[in-house]
Design a protein around this motif. Structure first.
Motif, PDB file in Angstrom:
ATOM      1  N   PHE A 152     -26.009  58.635 -83.405  1.00 49.79           N
ATOM      2  CA  PHE A 152     -26.331  59.859 -82.675  1.00 49.79           C
ATOM      3  C   PHE A 152     -25.392  61.004 -83.052  1.00 49.79           C
ATOM      4  CE2 PHE A 152     -28.933  56.992 -80.355  1.00 49.79           C
ATOM      5  CZ  PHE A 152     -29.887  57.758 -79.707  1.00 49.79           C
ATOM      6  N   GLY A 153     -24.888  60.971 -84.274  1.00 51.30           N
ATOM      7  CA  GLY A 153     -24.038  62.053 -84.753  1.00 51.30           C
ATOM      8  C   GLY A 153     -22.599  61.613 -84.953  1.00 51.30           C
ATOM      9  N   GLU A 154     -21.898  62.321 -85.837  1.00 51.03           N
ATOM     10  CA  GLU A 154     -20.518  61.973 -86.160  1.00 51.03           C
ATOM     11  C   GLU A 154     -19.577  62.121 -84.968  1.00 51.03           C
ATOM     12  OE1 GLU A 154     -19.370  60.572 -88.727  1.00 51.03           O
ATOM     13  OE2 GLU A 154     -21.130  60.671 -90.024  1.00 51.03           O
ATOM     14  N   ASN A 155     -19.920  63.008 -84.024  1.00 50.13           N
ATOM     15  CA  ASN A 155     -19.071  63.232 -82.857  1.00 50.13           C
ATOM     16  C   ASN A 155     -19.407  62.298 -81.694  1.00 50.13           C
ATOM     17  OD1 ASN A 155     -17.691  65.386 -84.121  1.00 50.13           O
ATOM     18  ND2 ASN A 155     -19.313  66.814 -83.547  1.00 50.13           N
ATOM     19  N   SER A 156     -20.378  61.440 -81.898  1.00 49.77           N
ATOM     20  CA  SER A 156     -20.810  60.526 -80.842  1.00 49.77           C
ATOM     21  C   SER A 156     -20.113  59.180 -80.975  1.00 49.77           C
ATOM     22  CB  SER A 156     -22.330  60.329 -80.916  1.00 49.77           C
ATOM     23  OG  SER A 156     -22.749  59.307 -80.038  1.00 49.77           O
ATOM     24  N   VAL A 157     -19.916  58.510 -79.844  1.00 45.65           N
ATOM     25  CA  VAL A 157     -19.375  57.146 -79.891  1.00 45.65           C
ATOM     26  C   VAL A 157     -20.431  56.195 -80.442  1.00 45.65           C
ATOM     27  CG1 VAL A 157     -17.789  57.521 -77.971  1.00 45.65           C
ATOM     28  CG2 VAL A 157     -20.090  56.656 -77.512  1.00 45.65           C
ATOM     29  N   ASN A 158     -21.677  56.636 -80.450  1.00 44.63           N
ATOM     30  CA  ASN A 158     -22.778  55.815 -80.955  1.00 44.63           C
ATOM     31  C   ASN A 158     -23.036  56.132 -82.428  1.00 44.63           C
ATOM     32  OD1 ASN A 158     -23.718  54.438 -78.410  1.00 44.63           O
ATOM     33  ND2 ASN A 158     -23.880  56.574 -77.780  1.00 44.63           N
ATOM     34  N   LYS A 159     -22.202  55.552 -83.268  1.00 47.77           N
ATOM     35  CA  LYS A 159     -22.363  55.700 -84.710  1.00 47.77           C
ATOM     36  C   LYS A 159     -21.966  54.388 -85.369  1.00 47.77           C
ATOM     37  CE  LYS A 159     -17.831  57.899 -85.285  1.00 47.77           C
ATOM     38  NZ  LYS A 159     -17.126  59.118 -85.768  1.00 47.77           N
ATOM     39  N   PRO A 160     -22.450  54.134 -86.568  1.00 51.95           N
ATOM     40  CA  PRO A 160     -22.215  52.844 -87.222  1.00 51.95           C
ATOM     41  C   PRO A 160     -20.740  52.558 -87.462  1.00 51.95           C
ATOM     42  CG  PRO A 160     -23.951  54.069 -88.335  1.00 51.95           C
ATOM     43  CD  PRO A 160     -23.318  55.014 -87.361  1.00 51.95           C
ATOM     44  N   SER A 161     -20.384  51.285 -87.368  1.00 54.49           N
ATOM     45  CA  SER A 161     -19.037  50.854 -87.729  1.00 54.49           C
ATOM     46  C   SER A 161     -18.884  50.964 -89.240  1.00 54.49           C
ATOM     47  CB  SER A 161     -18.807  49.405 -87.293  1.00 54.49           C
ATOM     48  OG  SER A 161     -19.007  49.268 -85.906  1.00 54.49           O
ATOM     49  N   THR A 162     -17.679  51.201 -89.707  1.00 56.41           N
ATOM     50  CA  THR A 162     -17.460  51.390 -91.137  1.00 56.41           C
ATOM     51  C   THR A 162     -17.138  50.081 -91.824  1.00 56.41           C
ATOM     52  OG1 THR A 162     -15.113  51.828 -90.839  1.00 56.41           O
ATOM     53  CG2 THR A 162     -16.590  53.720 -90.732  1.00 56.41           C
ATOM     54  N   GLU A 163     -17.542  49.965 -93.081  1.00 58.06           N
ATOM     55  CA  GLU A 163     -17.277  48.762 -93.860  1.00 58.06           C
ATOM     56  C   GLU A 163     -15.781  48.615 -94.126  1.00 58.06           C
ATOM     57  OE1 GLU A 163     -19.720  48.387 -97.356  1.00 58.06           O
ATOM     58  OE2 GLU A 163     -21.346  49.457 -96.393  1.00 58.06           O
ATOM     59  N   LYS A 164     -15.086  49.743 -94.327  1.00 55.42           N
ATOM     60  CA  LYS A 164     -13.658  49.683 -94.621  1.00 55.42           C
ATOM     61  C   LYS A 164     -12.894  49.023 -93.484  1.00 55.42           C
ATOM     62  CE  LYS A 164     -13.572  53.734 -97.647  1.00 55.42           C
ATOM     63  NZ  LYS A 164     -13.029  55.098 -97.840  1.00 55.42           N
ATOM     64  N   SER A 165     -13.276  49.338 -92.260  1.00 52.55           N
ATOM     65  CA  SER A 165     -12.620  48.744 -91.095  1.00 52.55           C
ATOM     66  C   SER A 165     -12.848  47.236 -91.073  1.00 52.55           C
ATOM     67  CB  SER A 165     -13.168  49.382 -89.812  1.00 52.55           C
ATOM     68  OG  SER A 165     -12.695  48.711 -88.672  1.00 52.55           O
ATOM     69  N   PHE A 166     -14.072  46.828 -91.353  1.00 58.54           N
ATOM     70  CA  PHE A 166     -14.423  45.407 -91.349  1.00 58.54           C
ATOM     71  C   PHE A 166     -13.633  44.650 -92.419  1.00 58.54           C
ATOM     72  CE2 PHE A 166     -17.167  42.098 -93.261  1.00 58.54           C
ATOM     73  CZ  PHE A 166     -17.190  41.213 -92.202  1.00 58.54           C
ATOM     74  N   ILE A 167     -13.635  45.168 -93.644  1.00 58.95           N
ATOM     75  CA  ILE A 167     -12.958  44.507 -94.752  1.00 58.95           C
ATOM     76  C   ILE A 167     -11.454  44.426 -94.506  1.00 58.95           C
ATOM     77  CG2 ILE A 167     -12.406  44.692 -97.210  1.00 58.95           C
ATOM     78  CD1 ILE A 167     -15.193  45.949 -97.584  1.00 58.95           C
ATOM     79  N   PHE A 168     -10.872  45.503 -93.956  1.00 55.52           N
ATOM     80  CA  PHE A 168      -9.437  45.518 -93.687  1.00 55.52           C
ATOM     81  C   PHE A 168      -9.052  44.437 -92.680  1.00 55.52           C
ATOM     82  CE2 PHE A 168      -5.942  46.971 -90.944  1.00 55.52           C
ATOM     83  CZ  PHE A 168      -4.924  47.066 -91.888  1.00 55.52           C
ATOM     84  N   LYS A 169      -9.831  44.287 -91.613  1.00 56.03           N
ATOM     85  CA  LYS A 169      -9.508  43.309 -90.577  1.00 56.03           C
ATOM     86  C   LYS A 169      -9.668  41.876 -91.085  1.00 56.03           C
ATOM     87  CE  LYS A 169     -10.488  46.415 -86.734  1.00 56.03           C
ATOM     88  NZ  LYS A 169     -11.371  46.784 -85.621  1.00 56.03           N
ATOM     89  N   ILE A 170     -10.697  41.646 -91.902  1.00 56.27           N
ATOM     90  CA  ILE A 170     -10.891  40.307 -92.458  1.00 56.27           C
ATOM     91  C   ILE A 170      -9.768  39.982 -93.441  1.00 56.27           C
ATOM     92  CG2 ILE A 170     -12.408  38.840 -93.826  1.00 56.27           C
ATOM     93  CD1 ILE A 170     -13.366  39.486 -90.944  1.00 56.27           C
ATOM     94  N   ALA A 171      -9.388  40.970 -94.268  1.00 58.56           N
ATOM     95  CA  ALA A 171      -8.296  40.766 -95.226  1.00 58.56           C
ATOM     96  C   ALA A 171      -6.990  40.481 -94.497  1.00 58.56           C
ATOM     97  CB  ALA A 171      -8.152  42.002 -96.120  1.00 58.56           C
ATOM     98  N   SER A 172      -6.766  41.172 -93.369  1.00 57.93           N
ATOM     99  CA  SER A 172      -5.561  40.950 -92.575  1.00 57.93           C
ATOM    100  C   SER A 172      -5.529  39.533 -92.020  1.00 57.93           C
ATOM    101  CB  SER A 172      -5.489  41.967 -91.426  1.00 57.93           C
ATOM    102  OG  SER A 172      -5.420  43.286 -91.917  1.00 57.93           O
ATOM    103  N   PHE A 173      -6.690  39.060 -91.557  1.00 56.19           N
ATOM    104  CA  PHE A 173      -6.774  37.701 -91.012  1.00 56.19           C
ATOM    105  C   PHE A 173      -6.430  36.668 -92.089  1.00 56.19           C
ATOM    106  CE2 PHE A 173      -8.940  33.760 -89.979  1.00 56.19           C
ATOM    107  CZ  PHE A 173      -8.656  33.597 -88.637  1.00 56.19           C
ATOM    108  N   ILE A 174      -6.976  36.857 -93.288  1.00 57.28           N
ATOM    109  CA  ILE A 174      -6.726  35.928 -94.390  1.00 57.28           C
ATOM    110  C   ILE A 174      -5.255  35.978 -94.803  1.00 57.28           C
ATOM    111  CG2 ILE A 174      -7.245  35.442 -96.820  1.00 57.28           C
ATOM    112  CD1 ILE A 174     -10.109  36.438 -96.238  1.00 57.28           C
ATOM    113  N   LEU A 175      -4.693  37.179 -94.829  1.00 54.04           N
ATOM    114  CA  LEU A 175      -3.283  37.346 -95.198  1.00 54.04           C
ATOM    115  C   LEU A 175      -2.371  36.602 -94.230  1.00 54.04           C
ATOM    116  CD1 LEU A 175      -1.135  38.803 -96.973  1.00 54.04           C
ATOM    117  CD2 LEU A 175      -1.211  40.663 -95.297  1.00 54.04           C
TER     118      LEU A 175
END
Length: 234
Positions: A197-220
């Protein structure tokens, strides 16, 4: 004769304009001289609910400030010609159902719904692993390959001997633990469909970078660091 068809909506980033276009396109298919009722309801995760009979509902400030949980749309000419659309922001499949006793109207609306769903932006298939029957095995197998690569690099490139017990735990236990964590994380943060619902809305897609970073942190933390500790304490 009564006609009925249901569509499953999955793997989409559903923008505000997509919902509005679907509603307006469907309404255009109905005869202009007929009375048509439309009910749109939005439910938010804090328990708030708003409803209206026009697309103006999507301009409400709630769509920017509150996390959207569900949008339901009900368009009806009479009890023989109805359309129900339910779009969820969780692990439940969204759907569109058409019922009509008018073959011409039914075919027209089916084509309209199908076209609008196909025009919605697809989200990364990575986000759908948690809802696929084979998703867990893909994740588990990927983690196993990664661990084998780490073991190979540690022992044959860096010449560091890993204890057999640790290798056993890595190959038997860790793939299941990590796969379960990743699957639950995806299910919680990356639903089958996402709203935009727009870049200023809380209703916007989660980013892939955030997902990859958290998974990489878990593996590390759970794989790489224990190996380093084992090496340093020898």
């Amino acid at each position: 004769m009564k006609y009925k068809k249901s569509y499953k909506i999955e793997g989409k980033v559903i923008a505000k304009k997509d919902i509005i276009n679907m509603i307006e396109n469907v309404l255009d298919k109905y005869p202009k001289e007929k009375d048509i009722s439309i009910d749109i309801e939005a439910k938010f995760k804090d328990g708030s609910i708003i409803s209206d009979n026009s697309c103006g509902i999507f301009d409400h400030t709630y769509f920017e400030k509150l996390q959207l949980n569900e949008v339901s749309i009900h368009i009806r000419q009479n009890y023989s010609n109805e359309i129900h659309v339910f779009i969820y922001n969780d692990s439940i499949y969204s759907s569109a159902t058409i019922e009509s006793d008018n073959n011409k109207l039914y075919n027209s609306i089916c084509f309209c719904i199908d076209e609008n769903i196909n025009l919605m932006k697809k989200q990364n298939n990575l986000y759908l692993l948690s809802c696929k029957s084979w998703g867990y095995f893909v994740i588990s197998f990927s983690i196993l390959l990664l661990e084998l690569l780490i073991i190979f690099a540690t022992e044959y490139i860096f010449k560091v001997k890993i204890p057999s017990v640790l290798i056993y735990l890595m190959l038997i236990l860790m793939p299941n633990v990590v796969a379960t964590y990743i699957e639950r994380y995806i299910e919680k943060h990356y639903p089958i469909n996402q709203f935009f619902f727009g870049e200023n809305s809380v209703n916007k897609p989660s980013t892939e970078k955030s997902f990859i970073f958290k998974i990489a942190s878990f593996i590390l933390i759970n794989i790489v660091i224990p190996l380093l500790i084992t090496y340093l304490t020898k």
